[in-house]
Design a protein around this motif. Structure first.
Motif, PDB file in Angstrom:
ATOM      1  N   THR A   1     -48.930  29.536 -24.349  1.00  0.00           N
ATOM      2  CA  THR A   1     -50.189  30.110 -23.871  1.00  0.00           C
ATOM      3  C   THR A   1     -51.089  29.041 -23.281  1.00  0.00           C
ATOM      4  O   THR A   1     -50.974  27.852 -23.625  1.00  0.00           O
ATOM      5  CB  THR A   1     -50.932  30.821 -25.017  1.00  0.00           C
ATOM      6  OG1 THR A   1     -52.115  31.436 -24.514  1.00  0.00           O
ATOM      7  CG2 THR A   1     -51.320  29.844 -26.117  1.00  0.00           C
TER       8      THR A   1
ATOM      9  N   TYR B   1     -52.701  33.548 -20.150  1.00  0.00           N
ATOM     10  CA  TYR B   1     -51.593  34.376 -20.613  1.00  0.00           C
ATOM     11  C   TYR B   1     -51.107  33.932 -21.987  1.00  0.00           C
ATOM     12  O   TYR B   1     -51.394  32.830 -22.453  1.00  0.00           O
ATOM     13  CB  TYR B   1     -50.433  34.315 -19.612  1.00  0.00           C
ATOM     14  CG  TYR B   1     -49.867  32.925 -19.442  1.00  0.00           C
ATOM     15  CD1 TYR B   1     -48.922  32.412 -20.323  1.00  0.00           C
ATOM     16  CD2 TYR B   1     -50.292  32.118 -18.388  1.00  0.00           C
ATOM     17  CE1 TYR B   1     -48.414  31.139 -20.171  1.00  0.00           C
ATOM     18  CE2 TYR B   1     -49.793  30.841 -18.221  1.00  0.00           C
ATOM     19  CZ  TYR B   1     -48.850  30.352 -19.128  1.00  0.00           C
ATOM     20  OH  TYR B   1     -48.359  29.079 -18.983  1.00  0.00           O
TER      21      TYR B   1
ATOM     22  N   GLU C   1     -47.146  33.925 -23.481  1.00  0.00           N
ATOM     23  CA  GLU C   1     -45.770  34.147 -23.028  1.00  0.00           C
ATOM     24  C   GLU C   1     -44.803  34.058 -24.195  1.00  0.00           C
ATOM     25  O   GLU C   1     -44.801  33.078 -24.955  1.00  0.00           O
ATOM     26  CB  GLU C   1     -45.386  33.112 -21.965  1.00  0.00           C
ATOM     27  CG  GLU C   1     -44.014  33.368 -21.359  1.00  0.00           C
ATOM     28  CD  GLU C   1     -43.733  32.439 -20.202  1.00  0.00           C
ATOM     29  OE1 GLU C   1     -43.887  32.878 -19.046  1.00  0.00           O
ATOM     30  OE2 GLU C   1     -43.396  31.263 -20.453  1.00  0.00           O
TER      31      GLU C   1
ATOM     32  N   ARG D   1     -45.579  40.538 -17.268  1.00  0.00           N
ATOM     33  CA  ARG D   1     -44.715  39.858 -16.299  1.00  0.00           C
ATOM     34  C   ARG D   1     -43.415  39.467 -17.000  1.00  0.00           C
ATOM     35  O   ARG D   1     -43.433  38.814 -18.040  1.00  0.00           O
ATOM     36  CB  ARG D   1     -45.403  38.624 -15.736  1.00  0.00           C
ATOM     37  CG  ARG D   1     -46.644  38.938 -14.902  1.00  0.00           C
ATOM     38  CD  ARG D   1     -47.374  37.671 -14.472  1.00  0.00           C
ATOM     39  NE  ARG D   1     -48.502  37.978 -13.595  1.00  0.00           N
ATOM     40  CZ  ARG D   1     -48.447  37.944 -12.275  1.00  0.00           C
ATOM     41  NH1 ARG D   1     -47.328  37.598 -11.655  1.00  0.00           N
ATOM     42  NH2 ARG D   1     -49.522  38.238 -11.553  1.00  0.00           N
TER      43      ARG D   1
ATOM     44  N   ARG E   1     -44.476  37.797 -20.335  1.00  0.00           N
ATOM     45  CA  ARG E   1     -45.831  37.231 -20.330  1.00  0.00           C
ATOM     46  C   ARG E   1     -46.871  38.349 -20.266  1.00  0.00           C
ATOM     47  O   ARG E   1     -46.768  39.259 -19.442  1.00  0.00           O
ATOM     48  CB  ARG E   1     -45.976  36.300 -19.122  1.00  0.00           C
ATOM     49  CG  ARG E   1     -47.337  35.676 -18.961  1.00  0.00           C
ATOM     50  CD  ARG E   1     -47.385  34.716 -17.772  1.00  0.00           C
ATOM     51  NE  ARG E   1     -46.601  33.497 -18.012  1.00  0.00           N
ATOM     52  CZ  ARG E   1     -46.616  32.445 -17.207  1.00  0.00           C
ATOM     53  NH1 ARG E   1     -47.363  32.462 -16.106  1.00  0.00           N
ATOM     54  NH2 ARG E   1     -45.886  31.391 -17.484  1.00  0.00           N
TER      55      ARG E   1
ATOM     56  N   GLN F   1     -50.595  38.698 -19.192  1.00  0.00           N
ATOM     57  CA  GLN F   1     -51.448  37.837 -18.364  1.00  0.00           C
ATOM     58  C   GLN F   1     -52.643  38.611 -17.833  1.00  0.00           C
ATOM     59  O   GLN F   1     -52.525  39.779 -17.444  1.00  0.00           O
ATOM     60  CB  GLN F   1     -50.641  37.246 -17.214  1.00  0.00           C
ATOM     61  CG  GLN F   1     -51.434  36.303 -16.324  1.00  0.00           C
ATOM     62  CD  GLN F   1     -50.536  35.473 -15.416  1.00  0.00           C
ATOM     63  OE1 GLN F   1     -49.462  35.059 -15.825  1.00  0.00           O
ATOM     64  NE2 GLN F   1     -50.982  35.234 -14.196  1.00  0.00           N
TER      65      GLN F   1
ATOM     66  N   SER G   1     -55.173  39.622 -15.128  1.00  0.00           N
ATOM     67  CA  SER G   1     -55.283  39.661 -13.667  1.00  0.00           C
ATOM     68  C   SER G   1     -56.714  39.861 -13.205  1.00  0.00           C
ATOM     69  O   SER G   1     -57.044  39.615 -12.048  1.00  0.00           O
ATOM     70  CB  SER G   1     -54.401  40.777 -13.099  1.00  0.00           C
ATOM     71  OG  SER G   1     -54.799  42.038 -13.622  1.00  0.00           O
TER      72      SER G   1
END
Length: 783
Positions: free
Chosen positions: A71, A103, A105, A137, A192, A194, A196
């Motif tokens: 992260t 994010y 992940e 993602r 992930r 994340q 936006s």
């Protein structure tokens, strides 16, 4: 019948299966990318409730905690302070993302085609909640926007709570969302979460993610009735399907056929009533019942048996679908639970229950009911409650997380609960009350469960004669043999915001009347308890037997004794207890301990008996001081009392001549002016007596009633007396009338001569506002 409020009723005119030193990332493997710094996790990872071999539910997912993933966000926690964001996170740690591009992940440790993740958004200024989205993602693929919301979290004020951010006591911060990837991702795939955009929400806090391989939809069984093709239910959710599904269920009963819910999302705005029928879906990821009446908010999706007053239901099977509701508040009179009513000889199997009031609130009398292989998430009240005469019934292999009240409960209100079992369940993060509890009940079994992360007003495992209708006169009190075997408790128990002292991980209460039964606590682990490991309060508990119990880590004491009782201890071993004296006991010989062989680390003679409660030392899995770095210096437990001991009656043992309903004497020493003791009505004189633990020169007492203006001005006539032995009493203040006026805080102060006394007694003889003695706080001071 509707479930009455049972929480804060204040209105009135060993096996060594897990070590604290275990570097348990759940099932996760932390992967660090050179392009992003990892979050700085706790120096010693917190033990995971999903890493206990042979105990708890067998779950279909692999869990990964955000604080051990890759992260560029900010680690929060560890922290168990009620009302803080990390305190309600799994393991009391999470990661906050507050900028575009930040994010968390995860790297898959097993193939998966679906994930659910636990998160929190800040509430909206008006308390109605905010909607946003976060990108999922998968490696280098295009992002998928997944909706997230705060509408099912953020409660305020006192029970039963509200959605007003201007009120105090914010809690219930987290929710869960789920999504399918569209294909099976192999081991090693990076997934992930994340940010936006921060336009809809300034922050996104990620607690954890659960990854699983969901099987193909289950097809229509041979000969089954189909709610869509045969009865016209709408699988798109655009129209109300309540009547059509009910028609299918009625036909299934009449024809002796199963009823099938195919893949789809179905609007259901009232109860589907089932009896002598099987209702089966394509799987809880595929067949979803949801909905709520747009005008009558007391009606919402639910599958119910007929109530016992209407004959009850029997021979029902509910299997392979989800009930995901739209309940955003707690109104106890609304029957907006996922499953309810009475269902004898019935089974709930592989049902996903989320965003309803309770997962399953079962009102008996009813017999032989089973919930198994299910998930219960994000409830405003209990996960499951066996209420009012439920017998020979079971919850097993069920995963429960983020309930607004007890995780799994039995409440024998007025009608006996007999031979019920909670086995092989995992119960995590009850926001209010206990992980697992039985209020009354005969021959109850609670075994092979894992309980973790109690938030407030409860412990991990609770056995009690508490709440209305639990008493021996109706056969509903704790009786027979209560078996609590092979359970693991992690970070359970917490600070009760009414009592202002810690509630134990395993605790017992004889509030309504003493417990006189056999209670066997065997082969049990009590790990990293937030306060005491074992706790007795509110009336005697007799017949306790602890055998092969491992206590590893307690924020305060190994034993916190605030009520009389009897207990035997054999092979009970305690380590890492915060206080140098492992027992707190001010009831003296009133609590009788019989020690067998193999004990260590928990016994002291004499025990501690102090006028103040120590601050807990939270180790978060063995790190001294609860810090995030193993090199942090340890926090020494407090040893010296403050110069001014303050209110020396706070949290002390208290007895009474009698009380009305649930308004017991403990309410008068709990530090909460909104809870109160009320004596037996129409029965003056009435007394309340507090044990100060040792002779104290009390110079004044402060008496309080709830400050709300609904408590109109009244005069109570009372006297104060003291005793060294709770036998012979002498007068400290003669009988006089004391005015309690809301305009002055509903408080009266009585000056005393400072005569030394261990026991302080108030005797009430009149009350102009109610035919009983009433007191929300009895405070005693030596200055």
């Amino acid at each position: 019948m509707t479930p009455p409020p049972k929480r804060l009723l204040l209105r009135r005119s060993l096996s060594a299966s897990l070590s604290l030193a275990l570097a348990a990332f759940g099932t996760a493997a932390a992967v660090v990318l050179s392009s992003a710094p990892p979050a700085r996790a706790a120096g010693v990872p917190a033990p995971s409730p999903l890493a206990v071999p042979g105990r708890g539910a067998t779950v279909p997912f692999k869990e990964q905690e955000a604080e051990y993933a890759t992260t560029n966000g900010t680690l929060i926690g560890p922290n168990r302070l009620y009302g803080t964001l990390p305190s309600e996170a799994s393991g009391r740690q999470a990661v906050t993302l507050d900028a575009v591009g930040e994010y968390v992940e995860f790297t898959l440790t097993a193939p998966a085609n679906a994930m659910s993740f636990r998160y929190s958004l800040p509430d909206s200024p008006d308390g109605t909640g905010r909607d946003a989205s976060i990108d999922v993602r998968v490696s280098d693929g295009a992002p998928k926007s997944v909706p997230v919301t705060s509408k099912y979290g953020w409660y305020y004020g006192g029970y039963p709570f509200n959605n007003n951010p201007g009120d105090t006591n914010p809690h219930h911060f987290y929710d869960e969302a789920r999504t399918m990837f569209g294909s099976t991702l192999p081991i090693g795939t990076k997934v992930r979460l994340q940010v936006s955009s921060t336009a809809a929400s300034p922050t996104f806090t990620i607690d954890l993610a659960d990854f699983e391989q969901v099987g193909a939809p289950v097809g229509r069984p041979s000969g089954a009735l189909d709610v869509v093709s045969d009865f016209g239910a709408d699988p798109t959710g655009a129209t109300d399907s309540t009547g059509r599904i009910q028609a299918a269920v009625d036909a299934g009963r009449a024809q002796g056929k199963e009823v099938y819910i195919p893949q789809g999302t179905f609007q259901v705005r009232d109860h589907i009533v089932v009896d002598k029928v099987t209702l089966r879906g394509a799987g809880p990821w595929y067949s979803v019942l949801t909905g709520r009446d747009p005008s009558n908010r007391s009606k919402a999706v639910g599958v119910y048996g007929k109530y016992a007053a209407d004959g009850g239901s029997s021979n029902v099977t509910l299997k392979d679908f989800a009930i995901i509701g739209d309940i955003r508040e707690r109104v106890d009179n609304d029957q907006v639970n996922a499953i309810g009513g009475a269902m004898s000889n019935s089974v709930v199997d592989n049902i996903w229950m989320q965003h309803t009031k309770c997962g399953a609130w079962m009102d008996g009398p009813m017999d032989n009911f089973t919930v198994k292989n299910s998930r219960i998430l994000d409830q405003t009240a209990d996960g499951v409650n066996f209420h009012y005469g439920v017998t020979n019934s079971t919850v097993t292999n069920t995963f429960v997380r983020n309930t607004g009240d007890d995780g799994l409960a039995m409440w024998a209100e007025n009608v006996p609960n007999v031979k019920n079992k909670f086995t092989f369940n995992t119960v995590i993060l009850p926001i209010l009350a206990n992980n697992i509890v039985t209020y009354g009940g005969k021959d109850i079994t609670i075994s092979d469960n894992v309980m973790s992360d109690t938030i407030t007003n409860g412990g991990g495992l609770h056995v009690a004669n508490r709440y209305p209708g639990v008493n021996s006169g109706q056969g509903t009190a704790v009786s027979g043999i209560t078996t609590a075997a092979r359970n693991t408790l992690i970070r359970t128990g917490n600070n009760d915001f009414n009592w202002r002292f810690g509630v134990g991980a395993v605790w017992f209460s004889g509030l309504n009347e003493p417990i006189n039964a056999t209670i066997n606590i065997t082969d049990t682990e009590i790990l990293d308890s937030s306060y005491a490991a074992i706790h007795l309060i509110e009336g005697a508990t007799n017949g306790l037997h602890f055998d092969n119990v491992r206590i590893d880590g307690a924020g305060t004491y190994a034993l916190q004794i605030q009520a009389p009782g009897t207990a035997t201890f054999t092979d009970v071993v305690a380590t890492h207890i915060a206080q140098s004296n492992p027992i707190h006991n001010c009831v003296g010989s009133g609590f009788q301990i019989t020690r067998g062989s193999g004990n260590s680390g928990w016994y002291s003679d004499p025990p501690a008996c102090t006028g103040t409660w120590p601050d807990p030392v939270w180790t978060n899995g063995g790190v001294p001081g609860g810090g995030t770095d193993p090199t942090d210096p340890p926090t020494d437990p407090p040893t010296d009392p403050p110069a001014d001991p303050g209110n020396i009656a706070l949290g002390r043992p208290v007895t009474e001549s009698g009380h009305a309903d649930v308004y017991g004497a403990a309410n008068a020493v709990d530090g909460n002016a909104n809870s109160y003791w009320e004596s037996t009505n129409h029965a003056f004189p009435q007394t309340i007596t507090v044990d100060l633990g040792a002779p104290k020169a009390v110079k004044r007492v402060v008496l309080k009633l709830p400050p709300a203006t609904a408590w109109a001005t009244r005069t109570q006539t009372l006297s104060v007396s003291g005793s060294a032995d709770n036998s012979s009493y002498s007068s400290l203040k003669g009988s006089a009338g004391y005015v309690f006026d809301p305009a002055d805080g509903n408080t009266a102060t009585i000056t005393l001569p400072g005569t030394s006394a261990r026991y302080l007694r108030l005797t009430f003889t009149a009350n102009t506002g109610w035919p009983a003695g009433q007191l929300s706080e009895l405070e005693a001071y030596t200055s």
